[in-house]
Design a protein around this motif. Structure first.
Motif, PDB file in Angstrom:
ATOM      1  N   ARG A 182     -14.818 -35.697  18.325  1.00 15.19           N
ATOM      2  CA  ARG A 182     -13.633 -35.022  17.505  1.00 15.19           C
ATOM      3  C   ARG A 182     -12.388 -35.103  18.010  1.00 15.19           C
ATOM      4  NH1 ARG A 182     -15.151 -29.120  15.550  1.00 15.19           N
ATOM      5  NH2 ARG A 182     -15.915 -28.861  17.776  1.00 15.19           N
ATOM      6  N   THR A 183     -11.396 -35.425  17.158  1.00 13.69           N
ATOM      7  CA  THR A 183     -10.126 -35.618  17.428  1.00 13.69           C
ATOM      8  C   THR A 183      -9.351 -34.269  17.677  1.00 13.69           C
ATOM      9  OG1 THR A 183     -10.162 -38.131  16.818  1.00 13.69           O
ATOM     10  CG2 THR A 183      -8.063 -37.160  17.173  1.00 13.69           C
ATOM     11  N   ARG A 184      -8.413 -34.240  18.697  1.00 14.24           N
ATOM     12  CA  ARG A 184      -7.475 -33.101  18.435  1.00 14.24           C
ATOM     13  C   ARG A 184      -6.603 -33.176  17.283  1.00 14.24           C
ATOM     14  NH1 ARG A 184      -5.669 -33.070  24.603  1.00 14.24           N
ATOM     15  NH2 ARG A 184      -5.784 -35.306  24.252  1.00 14.24           N
ATOM     16  N   SER A 185      -6.089 -32.104  16.623  1.00 14.49           N
ATOM     17  CA  SER A 185      -5.285 -32.369  15.693  1.00 14.49           C
ATOM     18  C   SER A 185      -4.250 -30.987  15.731  1.00 14.49           C
ATOM     19  CB  SER A 185      -5.946 -31.959  14.289  1.00 14.49           C
ATOM     20  OG  SER A 185      -6.367 -30.693  14.312  1.00 14.49           O
ATOM     21  N   VAL A 186      -2.842 -31.562  15.250  1.00 16.09           N
ATOM     22  CA  VAL A 186      -1.858 -30.617  15.109  1.00 16.09           C
ATOM     23  C   VAL A 186      -1.504 -30.607  13.567  1.00 16.09           C
ATOM     24  CG1 VAL A 186      -0.061 -32.564  15.763  1.00 16.09           C
ATOM     25  CG2 VAL A 186       0.755 -30.236  15.977  1.00 16.09           C
ATOM     26  N   CYS A 187      -1.040 -29.336  13.296  1.00 16.48           N
ATOM     27  CA  CYS A 187      -0.390 -29.222  12.022  1.00 16.48           C
ATOM     28  C   CYS A 187       1.057 -28.911  12.364  1.00 16.48           C
ATOM     29  CB  CYS A 187      -0.990 -27.996  11.282  1.00 16.48           C
ATOM     30  SG  CYS A 187      -0.170 -27.333   9.713  1.00 16.48           S
ATOM     31  N   ILE A 188       2.018 -29.656  11.860  1.00 16.94           N
ATOM     32  CA  ILE A 188       3.490 -29.592  11.941  1.00 16.94           C
ATOM     33  C   ILE A 188       3.890 -28.831  10.727  1.00 16.94           C
ATOM     34  CG2 ILE A 188       5.676 -30.758  12.358  1.00 16.94           C
ATOM     35  CD1 ILE A 188       4.010 -32.670  14.419  1.00 16.94           C
ATOM     36  N   PHE A 189       4.564 -27.825  10.735  1.00 17.42           N
ATOM     37  CA  PHE A 189       4.692 -26.955   9.492  1.00 17.42           C
ATOM     38  C   PHE A 189       6.327 -27.165   9.453  1.00 17.42           C
ATOM     39  CE2 PHE A 189       5.707 -22.638   7.419  1.00 17.42           C
ATOM     40  CZ  PHE A 189       5.494 -23.297   6.134  1.00 17.42           C
ATOM     41  N   ALA A 190       6.921 -28.172   8.933  1.00 22.47           N
ATOM     42  CA  ALA A 190       8.217 -28.641   8.835  1.00 22.47           C
ATOM     43  C   ALA A 190       8.615 -29.753   7.893  1.00 22.47           C
ATOM     44  CB  ALA A 190       9.087 -28.923  10.324  1.00 22.47           C
ATOM     45  N   ARG A 191       9.316 -29.743   7.409  1.00 17.64           N
ATOM     46  CA  ARG A 191       9.966 -31.027   6.358  1.00 17.64           C
ATOM     47  C   ARG A 191       9.847 -32.189   7.402  1.00 17.64           C
ATOM     48  NH1 ARG A 191      14.863 -30.343   2.551  1.00 17.64           N
ATOM     49  NH2 ARG A 191      13.571 -28.638   1.922  1.00 17.64           N
ATOM     50  N   ASP A 192       9.423 -33.285   6.929  1.00 15.42           N
ATOM     51  CA  ASP A 192       9.150 -34.558   7.822  1.00 15.42           C
ATOM     52  C   ASP A 192      10.908 -35.089   8.060  1.00 15.42           C
ATOM     53  OD1 ASP A 192       8.377 -36.400   9.383  1.00 15.42           O
ATOM     54  OD2 ASP A 192       7.391 -37.829   7.681  1.00 15.42           O
ATOM     55  N   GLY A 193      11.059 -35.383   9.311  1.00 15.02           N
ATOM     56  CA  GLY A 193      12.571 -35.968   9.402  1.00 15.02           C
ATOM     57  C   GLY A 193      12.829 -35.995  10.858  1.00 15.02           C
ATOM     58  N   PRO A 194      14.301 -35.957  11.031  1.00 17.73           N
ATOM     59  CA  PRO A 194      14.796 -36.164  12.582  1.00 17.73           C
ATOM     60  C   PRO A 194      14.355 -34.850  13.379  1.00 17.73           C
ATOM     61  CG  PRO A 194      16.617 -37.027  11.129  1.00 17.73           C
ATOM     62  CD  PRO A 194      15.410 -36.320  10.291  1.00 17.73           C
ATOM     63  N   ALA A 195      14.491 -33.756  12.824  1.00 17.36           N
ATOM     64  CA  ALA A 195      13.930 -32.682  13.708  1.00 17.36           C
ATOM     65  C   ALA A 195      12.523 -32.550  14.322  1.00 17.36           C
ATOM     66  CB  ALA A 195      14.037 -31.137  12.742  1.00 17.36           C
ATOM     67  N   ILE A 196      11.514 -33.276  13.777  1.00 19.85           N
ATOM     68  CA  ILE A 196      10.289 -33.203  14.250  1.00 19.85           C
ATOM     69  C   ILE A 196       9.794 -34.848  14.737  1.00 19.85           C
ATOM     70  CG2 ILE A 196       9.536 -31.266  12.840  1.00 19.85           C
ATOM     71  CD1 ILE A 196       8.175 -33.570  11.125  1.00 19.85           C
ATOM     72  N   LEU A 197      10.934 -35.689  14.577  1.00 22.70           N
ATOM     73  CA  LEU A 197      10.432 -36.958  15.246  1.00 22.70           C
ATOM     74  C   LEU A 197       9.890 -37.001  16.561  1.00 22.70           C
ATOM     75  CD1 LEU A 197      10.663 -40.140  14.398  1.00 22.70           C
ATOM     76  CD2 LEU A 197      13.040 -40.274  15.589  1.00 22.70           C
ATOM     77  N   HIS A 198      10.521 -36.454  17.471  1.00 14.48           N
ATOM     78  CA  HIS A 198       9.996 -36.567  18.938  1.00 14.48           C
ATOM     79  C   HIS A 198       8.813 -35.747  18.999  1.00 14.48           C
ATOM     80  CE1 HIS A 198      13.399 -38.930  19.537  1.00 14.48           C
ATOM     81  NE2 HIS A 198      14.357 -38.073  19.380  1.00 14.48           N
ATOM     82  N   VAL A 199       8.847 -34.614  18.382  1.00 12.16           N
ATOM     83  CA  VAL A 199       7.519 -33.803  18.602  1.00 12.16           C
ATOM     84  C   VAL A 199       6.349 -34.376  17.888  1.00 12.16           C
ATOM     85  CG1 VAL A 199       6.504 -31.660  17.568  1.00 12.16           C
ATOM     86  CG2 VAL A 199       8.907 -31.612  18.269  1.00 12.16           C
TER      87      VAL A 199
END
Length: 522
Positions: free
Chosen positions: A76-93
């Motif tokens: 099983r692969t670890r997963s993350v839910c990124i609750f934000a609009r896709d864009g520069p603010a979450i690019l590095h995260v």
């Protein structure tokens, strides 16, 4: 043909038939033998398969009994839910999570291991966040808004922050302060950090139409300048636990942001002279810092320290005061946060990365300006900050145990694996005293409560978590509990320190570890 020739011919034919018959019989025997052996081999294979299946079943039962909840052999692969609009603010995260092997999941899917949200997720996710599985992690603590709210923080009468007032509620107190200090200037702020403006005249301040988000705060009019520019210092901070309280700051690096215009001549109408905006001037454009930052590859913090030293200042007391300010804030707010968590949530599911922003005056006195929830991690404006932000995210995930060195899915970690990472023997302290008659008779003395026989299960789990945080801290260093090697505080927070029993015991545990290994003192 004579009779003798016919006889010889008949004999040859008989011999041929006999040979063929013999070959047929031998072949038949061999075939039957092979069939028999194949049948036996099949039975053996079935037997071995059954044994293997039984072994797997026993292993699964043992695995589940040891605390695992997955299926043996199921990757099983670890997963993350990124609750934000896709864009520069979450690019590095996103980049850091993907490099660590995480799948990015949709918001509607609750089967994630990490929820990373740019804003408070408690409205959008509702009751689901009070029913998290033990392995699930969320990057915001319930109740931490009392720390990240600019108006709450400014009006909390903290020793390390410029004094602030809510108007019109605290009008009388504000008038008294201005009467006692008629030369002071004041800055009007909002909860969103918009509309910041210095006011010299008190009457002008009182005429402003105030709402719940507006407040007024003392303006520090003699800031320390570098090449004529005012600047602020951003210190990245992670809260890993509330009860007991554990807080870490990123030690190796800071964020330096300079105003886009020189401070002098001062003009209250030109906010870019005294307010750091999104279009701030970066370190590599400041003449006094550019050589250290670009040529010598110094960090922002190292470049600042070098400049302060060249100006005849010792930066160590300044950094000590910054750590003390962070302690003051967190100790002042911890009781309220703890009560919110206790009512609805588990203590084990949350962590938070924030950024404390400070300024310093001409004498290097430290002033806390604000604490930013979900601090900016986008290098869209300033590309060289990419590695700063990605290192912050990576070190944060490592600190809180989300950059795991083992392959197991978080929900499938067995007791054996947990004991491999940290065992009860790793967290023992004061063994000479714990084995004494004092602790053998009762568990009431403080030192005895650190013993294996006296510790509560909750505190044992907390100590194990603290052990792993120390091992995985990377570039982070602990500020709460206070490291034992630090100099006396410049801010008096003695009334707040160890305000709960768990905090007190955690401090004692670190002290006990430090007695045997000096790396635990930091």
């Amino acid at each position: 043909m004579d009779k003798s020739a016919q006889t010889r011919r008949n004999r040859r034919q008989s011999a041929t038939f006999f040979t063929l018959g013999l070959i047929f019989i031998v072949g038949l025997v061999v075939m039957l033998s092979n069939v028999y052996q194949l049948d036996g081999l099949t039975d053996t294979v079935h037997d071995r398969h059954a044994i293997r299946q039984n072994t797997r079943l026993r292993s699964l039962q043992q695995f589940q009994a040891a605390g695992g909840r997955g299926v043996v052999g199921e990757a099983r692969t670890r997963s993350v839910c990124i609750f934000a609009r896709d864009g520069p603010a979450i690019l590095h995260v996103k980049a850091v999570f993907e490099r660590l092997g995480y799948d990015i999941r949709a918001t509607k899917d609750d089967d994630w291991d990490v929820l990373w949200s740019l804003k408070s997720p408690y409205v959008a996710f509702g009751e689901r966040l009070s029913k998290l599985k033990p392995h699930q992690k969320v990057n915001h603590w319930p109740g931490l808004g009392s720390v990240t709210s600019k108006s709450d923080l400014a009006t909390s009468k903290l020793l390390s922050a410029p004094v602030g007032y809510r108007l019109p509620k605290e009008t009388d107190a504000f008038r008294a302060a201005t009467k006692a200090n008629p030369d002071k200037m004041w800055v009007v702020k909002s909860g969103t950090h918009r509309g910041v403006r210095v006011r010299k005249q008190v009457d002008n301040v009182l005429k402003i139409r105030h709402d719940a988000n507006l407040f007024i705060q003392e303006f520090i009019s003699n800031p320390f300048l570098i090449d004529g520019r005012k600047f602020d210092i951003g210190v990245y901070t992670v809260i890993t636990s509330i009860d007991p309280l554990r807080v870490y700051t990123y030690e190796e690096e800071i964020l330096l942001r300079f105003c886009s215009l020189p401070y002098h001549p001062f003009d209250e109408a030109e906010v870019n002279k005294y307010v750091v905006t999104a279009d701030y001037t970066p370190t590599w454009e400041i003449p006094s810092l550019v050589e250290a930052y670009n040529n010598f590859q110094y960090s922002h913090k190292q470049a600042l320290n070098l400049h302060l030293g060249r100006q005849g200042h010792n930066p160590k007391p300044m950094w000590q005061a910054i750590s003390d300010s962070i302690r003051e804030v967190m100790h002042a707010k911890e009781d309220g946060i703890r009560e919110i968590v206790r009512k609805r949530f588990s203590h084990q599911n949350f962590f938070e990365l924030v950024r404390f922003d400070f300024i310093i005056d001409e004498k290097l006195k430290v002033y806390l300006l604000e604490v930013n929830m979900s601090p900016n991690l986008s290098s869209g404006h300033f590309a060289p900050n990419k590695w700063l932000y990605e290192q912050i995210v990576y070190n944060t995930l490592k600190l809180v145990g989300l950059a795991s060195a083992t392959a197991a899915h978080p929900a499938d970690v067995s007791k054996d694996e947990r004991d491999m990472l940290v065992s009860l023997r790793d967290i023992q302290v004061a063994s000479d005293r714990c084995a004494s008659a004092e602790c053998d008779d009762n568990c009431k003395p403080d030192i005895c409560q650190l013993c294996q026989l006296c510790r509560t299960p909750y505190f044992t789990d907390s100590v194990k978590a603290a052990f792993l945080e120390h091992v995985n801290r990377g570039n982070y260093r602990r500020v709460i509990p206070k490291p034992l090697e630090e100099q006396p505080s410049t801010v008096d927070v003695s009334k707040a320190i160890n305000s709960t029993q768990n905090n007190h015991l955690m401090t004692m545990w670190f002290r006990g570890k430090c007695e045997h290994d000096k790396t635990w003192c930091t």
